[in-house]
Design an enzyme around this catalytic site. Structure first.
Site: not given
Ligand SMILES: [Zn+2]
Length: 337
Positions: A83, A142, A186, A220-222, A265-266
């Site tokens: 990543d 990206e 993120h 990303h950041g999902s 991730d979070t």
């Molecule tokens: Zn990311």
């Protein structure tokens, strides 16, 4: 089965009309939770490690943990993905370690912070594609930058992806998957209120997918930042400010328009922390780490299972025979010839 090419996982997801969760890991409990969830829901899955995770675990621990997981869960098709690779060197070292997929984040310079220009992005991404495809390894590129900073990655600025530029980028680099910037960010602090169409540019995903129907899109950041987990952390002494993530319905809308990889991730971090805090507060006499790491692992597994159902990957583990990286290498070579 051995680690699988991410390209194949995403091609199959496109054929089946579903998305695949890509879950960040840093330790044994997270890896176990991902595999348990994938086995129980019969899901193909992507496990990913940031540069921070690789240095936290040490590459060799990470690879051996993944090797153990692959042995213990032979029915789960899984890719190991780098990543946010900040440079070709980072991506190539991941490939040397045995990763089957890498992200070259050329929208930022190699400090992982300074926005780069388009020509730089094309050049470094193309370099990684040539070297990775020669080994059958998948490449995610990206275009555009996300907000927020996580694991030291991010400029903090948001530049949404331009659909026309995306076409040129994919043509010139030959990437397998494209991470798009549509207003997500993120970390846990994504939005100060539930996001609507103004904040989340889902229409960009539709436009990009129309122009690039064969390129797998990546969100990303999902993380969805479940309010019950935030509330639980705070109930047991935490201090998480009010925050909202990306609603699952928006992700599902994305999946209907070409999103195949969804980075989460979070949510697992919140699940782990909430479970540990609960044990610390409810059972202050406990000091055996297993007393809080076991519930932490269960809490993460519950989140992973839920996402696997919601993204649609559940039930698809047995749909196909994994190709070897050598077969993927031949496929790339045939397309290039
Ligand atoms: Zn990311």
């Amino acid at each position: 089965m051995p680690l699988v090419s991410m390209r194949q996982l995403l091609d199959e997801a496109a054929a089946g009309g579903y998305g695949v969760g890509a879950f960040n890991v840093n330790n044994m409990e997270q890896i176990q939770a991902v595999f348990e969830a994938a086995q129980e829901t019969r899901s193909p899955v992507i496990v990913q490690a940031s540069r921070g995770a690789r240095s936290y675990t040490n590459d060799r621990f990470l690879i051996h943990l993944m090797t153990a997981a692959v042995e213990l869960y032979p029915d789960v098709p899984v890719s190991l993905h780098q990543d946010h690779g900040n440079s070709p060197e980072t991506c190539l070292s991941a490939i040397d370690q045995g990763f089957t997929s890498v992200m070259m984040e050329g929208s930022l310079m190699d400090d992982g912070k300074t926005p780069s220009d388009f020509e730089y992005n094309v050049a470094v991404t193309r370099e990684v594609v040539e070297k990775a495809h020669a080994k059958g390894v998948t490449v995610e590129g990206e275009l555009g930058t996300l907000g927020g900073i996580e694991d030291g990655v991010g400029s903090g600025e948001v530049h949404l992806t331009d659909p026309d530029q995306a076409v040129e980028f994919v043509e010139r680099t030959g990437i397998d998957a494209l991470a798009v910037a549509i207003g997500t960010s993120h970390g846990a602090y994504k939005f100060t209120k539930p996001p609507d169409g103004e904040v989340l540019a889902m229409h960009l995903i539709q436009q990009i997918h129309e122009r690039l129907p064969d390129t797998h899109l990546v969100m990303h950041g999902s993380s969805s930042v479940p309010q019950d987990l935030v509330e639980k952390i705070n109930r047991f002494g935490g201090k998480i400010a009010p925050t909202w993530g990306v609603p699952v319905e928006e992700i599902q809308l994305g999946i209907r328009h070409g999103v195949r990889k969804i980075n989460v991730d979070t949510d697992a971090r919140l699940a782990m922390t909430s479970a540990i805090r609960e044990v610390f507060v409810e059972h202050p006499e406990e000091f055996d780490p297993r007393s809080y790491l076991k519930p932490a692992r269960e809490a993460m597994k519950a989140v992973y299972k839920q996402r696997m159902e919601q993204f649609g990957q559940a039930g698809h583990a047995g749909d196909y025979e994994p190709l070897t990286l050598e077969q993927m290498r031949e496929r790339y070579a045939a397309v290039a010839a």
